[in-house]
Design a protein around this motif. Sequence first.
Motif, mmCIF file in Angstrom:
data_model
loop_
_atom_site.group_PDB
_atom_site.id
_atom_site.type_symbol
_atom_site.label_atom_id
_atom_site.label_comp_id
_atom_site.label_asym_id
_atom_site.label_seq_id
_atom_site.Cartn_x
_atom_site.Cartn_y
_atom_site.Cartn_z
ATOM 1 N N ALA A 176 0.979 -1.231 -0.032
ATOM 2 C CA ALA A 176 0.089 -0.040 -0.054
ATOM 3 C C ALA A 176 0.952 1.166 -0.028
ATOM 4 C CB ALA A 176 -0.941 -0.005 1.314
ATOM 5 N N GLY A 177 1.839 1.251 -0.912
ATOM 6 C CA GLY A 177 2.511 2.594 -1.219
ATOM 7 C C GLY A 177 1.800 3.015 -2.428
ATOM 8 N N HIS A 178 2.316 4.053 -2.919
ATOM 9 C CA HIS A 178 1.235 4.925 -4.185
ATOM 10 C C HIS A 178 1.137 3.941 -5.073
ATOM 11 C CE1 HIS A 178 5.152 6.056 -6.114
ATOM 12 N NE2 HIS A 178 4.346 5.714 -7.354
ATOM 13 N N LEU A 236 -1.873 1.519 -4.363
ATOM 14 C CA LEU A 236 -3.183 2.479 -4.184
ATOM 15 C C LEU A 236 -3.743 2.890 -5.533
ATOM 16 C CD1 LEU A 236 -2.062 4.129 -0.911
ATOM 17 C CD2 LEU A 236 -3.846 2.531 -1.172
ATOM 18 N N ALA A 237 -2.765 3.480 -6.384
ATOM 19 C CA ALA A 237 -3.045 3.811 -7.594
ATOM 20 C C ALA A 237 -3.817 2.655 -8.571
ATOM 21 C CB ALA A 237 -1.974 4.205 -8.684
ATOM 22 N N MET A 238 -3.294 1.448 -8.361
ATOM 23 C CA MET A 238 -3.919 0.164 -9.075
ATOM 24 C C MET A 238 -5.233 0.010 -8.513
ATOM 25 S SD MET A 238 -3.653 -1.842 -11.406
ATOM 26 C CE MET A 238 -2.538 -2.766 -12.076
ATOM 27 N N VAL A 274 -8.326 -6.719 -2.959
ATOM 28 C CA VAL A 274 -7.834 -6.317 -1.696
ATOM 29 C C VAL A 274 -6.277 -5.814 -1.616
ATOM 30 C CG1 VAL A 274 -7.072 -8.734 -0.800
ATOM 31 C CG2 VAL A 274 -7.635 -7.136 0.808
ATOM 32 N N VAL A 275 -5.884 -5.047 -0.858
ATOM 33 C CA VAL A 275 -4.446 -4.560 -0.739
ATOM 34 C C VAL A 275 -3.847 -5.077 0.661
ATOM 35 C CG1 VAL A 275 -2.789 -2.290 -1.050
ATOM 36 C CG2 VAL A 275 -5.386 -2.387 -1.942
ATOM 37 N N THR A 284 -9.608 8.702 0.353
ATOM 38 C CA THR A 284 -10.493 9.167 -0.433
ATOM 39 C C THR A 284 -10.986 8.241 -1.547
ATOM 40 O OG1 THR A 284 -8.886 10.362 -1.447
ATOM 41 C CG2 THR A 284 -9.887 11.540 -0.009
ATOM 42 N N SER A 285 -10.031 7.493 -1.869
ATOM 43 C CA SER A 285 -10.289 6.430 -3.157
ATOM 44 C C SER A 285 -10.987 5.105 -2.193
ATOM 45 C CB SER A 285 -9.084 6.102 -3.988
ATOM 46 O OG SER A 285 -8.184 5.519 -2.951
ATOM 47 N N GLY A 286 -11.038 5.210 -0.962
ATOM 48 C CA GLY A 286 -11.786 3.952 -0.167
ATOM 49 C C GLY A 286 -11.097 2.831 -0.681
ATOM 50 N N ALA A 287 -9.814 2.689 -0.541
ATOM 51 C CA ALA A 287 -8.865 1.524 -0.772
ATOM 52 C C ALA A 287 -9.103 0.528 0.327
ATOM 53 C CB ALA A 287 -7.542 1.619 -0.918
#
Length: 457
Positions: A23-25, A28-30, A42-43, A101-104
């Motif tokens: 869960a680096g950028h 999270l982008a993916m 899931v991350v 904000t992206s609800g990851a």
Amino acid sequence: MNAAAFSAGSLQVGTVDVVIVGAGHSGLAMSHCLGRRGIDHVVLERGEVANAWRHERWDSLRLLTPNWLTRLPGMAYDGDDPDGYMRRDEVAAFIARYARTSGAPVRTGTTVRAVMADDAGYRVDTDRGRWRCRAVVLASGAFARPSVPRIGASLPGGVAQLTPYQYRNPGQVEAGGVLVVGASATGLQLADELQRAGHPVTLAIGEHVRMPRMYRGRDIQWWMHAAGLLDQRYDALDDLSRARGVASPQLIGSRERAIMDLNALSAGGARLVGRVANVRDGQVQFSGALRNVCALADLKMARLLATIDTWAATHIDDGSLPPAERFDATRLPEKKILGLNLKREGIRTVIWATGFRPDYSWLKLPVLDAKGNIRHNGGVADAPGLYVMGLPFLRRRKSSFIHGAEDDAQDLAGHLAGYLDALSRPGPSRACPASGTRSRSRHGALEADRAVRPRCD
Ligand SMILES: Cc1cc2nc3c(=O)[nH]c(=O)nc-3n(C[C@H](O)[C@H](O)[C@H](O)COP(=O)(O)OP(=O)(O)OC[C@H]3O[C@@H](n4cnc5c(N)ncnc54)[C@H](O)[C@@H]3O)c2cc1C
């Protein structure tokens, strides 16, 4: 297939379409792009969101990329200092806000111990149970571990050795001289900080990338971005493996927008020597090729600036643009230093700023080459349903930078969606990760580009 959660106490935790590791950028982008496509995932993160920025960076680190360039799919920098450079805690906060904000769907404190193929796709074993999935995205970091050359083991006892991940600030370094090995962004920044703190610094220099912070009144990253140099694609290069090994540029993100190069360091007193070649009887031996290495870096910088000038001449119709500039060649001492006795020179600490590498020790799949690098084609790994993010020049020159994740995640999420669709269709197009066969093409690049869907921001 929808995520099905099982009791956390039992071995199996869940079944999901895609597991993202990290869960680096990049992860999270993916996650953002998969989420926008409605792909269940899931991350898994061993530490906290943005763990590397919280725990593996020195205190004074600022991004070398300007804030206006810091963007991820669906979120761009919106602070009041677009031309500034974020501190490491600000980067961590930016990424944490992105995750929120992206609800990851991030599971923190979950270390992936093994990823292996099974009948349905992949099995992902963690210290908190097992996940099953049809595809895996490796976003565990290109810079997960510092690379330290083996000769470090031959240094005399009594000399402290630090990697950039152990170094926090000059207060940690014993009084006395410091040998910083490596002259890319990390080596230069640490050498500068230690020199300012009063340590006599010797800098061992191998191949490096020199560039000015500001050029013709604008940040060098502005020029590279505007001229499309950061968007250069991996499949348009003659020597991709060389491009993937290029060091980070000698840049520092400071309020003063100062040039950080070898001339600036030696003007402050640093002693410049060639790359560390060997250690024998307490003596560190240096390559004699320093002059050539610096001449090459000077030449490449001049070429970069000439490319920018050519682009500016045709794209900027602005009489106020300052004229082209050229910078002094790297100044080196007349007398070559080919060896130093650390004790006699009072050098008490060696800092290995010799690069970083990924850690795939938990990846139980035959996708690594002899050097331990993952075999992939633009992020589509050499096993069906396996993807990788965040590596240098993964798909573009900017791939390992924060803003580079945006286009890469869009592309790879498109490919992954196509892969899952193909799996859902009955018939011979079905791919089987366990057997290592790919349904349509083993070469992900063309396939990826065909599969690119509308942008997910
Ligand atoms: C010193 C330094 C300076 C940099 N400066 C800049 C800069 O100025 N601008 C810029 O754009 N980029 C910069 N970068 C490059 C890049 O943006 C960062 O390295 C960034 O942290 C990479 O993000 P990532 O998500 O790919 O990997 P990481 O941030 O490393 O995230 C990977 C995540 O995976 C987790 N993980 C790893 N293994 C496992 C496992 N087995 N199980 C579960 N979780 C796991 C880690 O805990 C981590 O949180 C810099 C890099 C370094 C090293």
